[in-house]
Design an enzyme around this catalytic site. Structure first.
Site, PDB file in Angstrom:
ATOM      1  N   LYS A 104       0.802  -1.226   0.000  1.00  0.00           N
ATOM      2  CA  LYS A 104       0.000   0.000   0.000  1.00  0.00           C
ATOM      3  C   LYS A 104       0.841   1.285   0.000  1.00  0.00           C
ATOM      4  O   LYS A 104       0.398   2.312  -0.494  1.00  0.00           O
ATOM      5  CB  LYS A 104      -0.962   0.002   1.192  1.00  0.00           C
ATOM      6  CG  LYS A 104      -2.054  -1.052   1.055  1.00  0.00           C
ATOM      7  CD  LYS A 104      -2.871  -1.218   2.312  1.00  0.00           C
ATOM      8  CE  LYS A 104      -4.014  -0.240   2.361  1.00  0.00           C
ATOM      9  NZ  LYS A 104      -5.049  -0.654   3.342  1.00  0.00           N
TER      10      LYS A 104
ATOM     11  N   ASP B  44     -10.039   3.849   2.390  1.00  0.00           N
ATOM     12  CA  ASP B  44     -10.254   3.240   3.709  1.00  0.00           C
ATOM     13  C   ASP B  44     -11.016   4.174   4.646  1.00  0.00           C
ATOM     14  O   ASP B  44     -11.928   3.750   5.359  1.00  0.00           O
ATOM     15  CB  ASP B  44      -8.918   2.846   4.355  1.00  0.00           C
ATOM     16  CG  ASP B  44      -8.352   1.554   3.782  1.00  0.00           C
ATOM     17  OD1 ASP B  44      -9.143   0.742   3.270  1.00  0.00           O
ATOM     18  OD2 ASP B  44      -7.121   1.364   3.841  1.00  0.00           O
TER      19      ASP B  44
END
Length: 277
Positions: free
Chosen positions: A70, A107
């Site tokens: 990520k 997120d």
């Protein structure tokens, strides 16, 4: 007669077999009648760049990115959203027609939408939030809570220096509390979030004392295996509104699916069931 290309998307990580994203996106593709596929891909760090450069040539319109890639994908992307920059990680890549890679982090969006759907009375401005953990998920949660208007965030992590790093990045609305004192954060907290993997099946339990929980607090756990963690069980017993972590997984997937396949998918009981299969 030229045939339309079948759009492909997927999720890249290592390991990846545990990911629930293929079941979820597969469900959305089916219910929306889209002739596309979503594929899990186990990609080693050394191969990441080569894979990302190759996928668009094979018909991929984008991918989700999970551990441990990520942060690395931020360096490989051509365009990075402000929220991904702030969080320091990306979980959604869009392969644009001009060949450029666009990186985003959904997120925080997923976290807030989950709270809004499953704790409809939640008011971020009602009082401080207490956040357990200071990893990548915590960064997304902190950014979204501040954006939603939470007046103050108390944050505690087993390694204090990581919590201090978040405080340095996000400013004076964050206050670091020693892990041994983490239970004390709950006395005034109107929003309580566990962003650690403590309490997950196969992991160490979350041992923070929970007797300080206010009954008017909203308590959520990013762990979704088990769906009802000890934190959520005890919070429910104390009269709190509780929100499990599965909804965040579902909602964070919505913006990517919409960008890749052109349809905004529904987060409903059928989507939850598909992710849990």
């Amino acid at each position: 007669m030229s045939q339309e290309k079948i759009p492909l998307a997927g999720v890249i990580g290592s390991p990846i077999a545990h990911s629930k994203s293929p079941q979820l996106h597969g469900h959305w593709l089916r219910v929306n009648g889209i002739k596309g596929f979503y594929i899990p891909m186990d990609v080693a760090a050394d191969d990441l760049e080569q894979v990302l450069r190759t996928l668009p040539k094979a018909g991929f319109v984008g991918v989700n990115v999970t551990v441990p890639h990520k942060e690395k994908v931020m360096d490989l992307a051509d365009l990075v959203t402000d929220r991904a920059t702030l969080i320091g990680a990306a979980n959604t890549l869009i392969f644009r027609k001009d060949g450029r890679i666009h990186a985003d982090n959904t997120d925080g969006y997923g976290f807030i939408q989950n709270l809004r759907q499953n704790a409809p009375g939640w008011d971020p401005k009602a009082g401080p939030a207490a956040v357990l953990g200071a990893g990548g998920a915590a960064r997304a949660v902190v950014a979204s809570l501040l954006d939603a208007g939470v007046p103050e965030i108390l944050i505690s992590n087993r390694t204090r220096v990581r919590a201090e790093a978040l405080q340095a990045d996000f400013g004076n609305r964050l206050h670091v509390v020693d892990w041994v004192q983490a239970g004390n954060m709950l006395d005034d907290a109107m929003t309580v979030v566990n962003t650690t993997s403590l309490g997950m099946i196969g992991n160490t339990p979350l041992r923070v004392p929970l007797d300080g929980l206010r009954k008017d607090a909203v308590v959520t756990d990013l762990v979704y295996a088990p769906l009802k963690t000890r934190l959520l069980e005890e919070a429910e017993a104390a009269g709190c509104v509780t929100v499990d972590g599965l909804g965040m997984l579902l909602f964070q997937a919505v913006p990517g699916f919409e960008r890749w396949f052109g349809v905004r998918p529904e987060v409903d009981s059928a989507a939850r069931a598909a992710a849990l299969r």
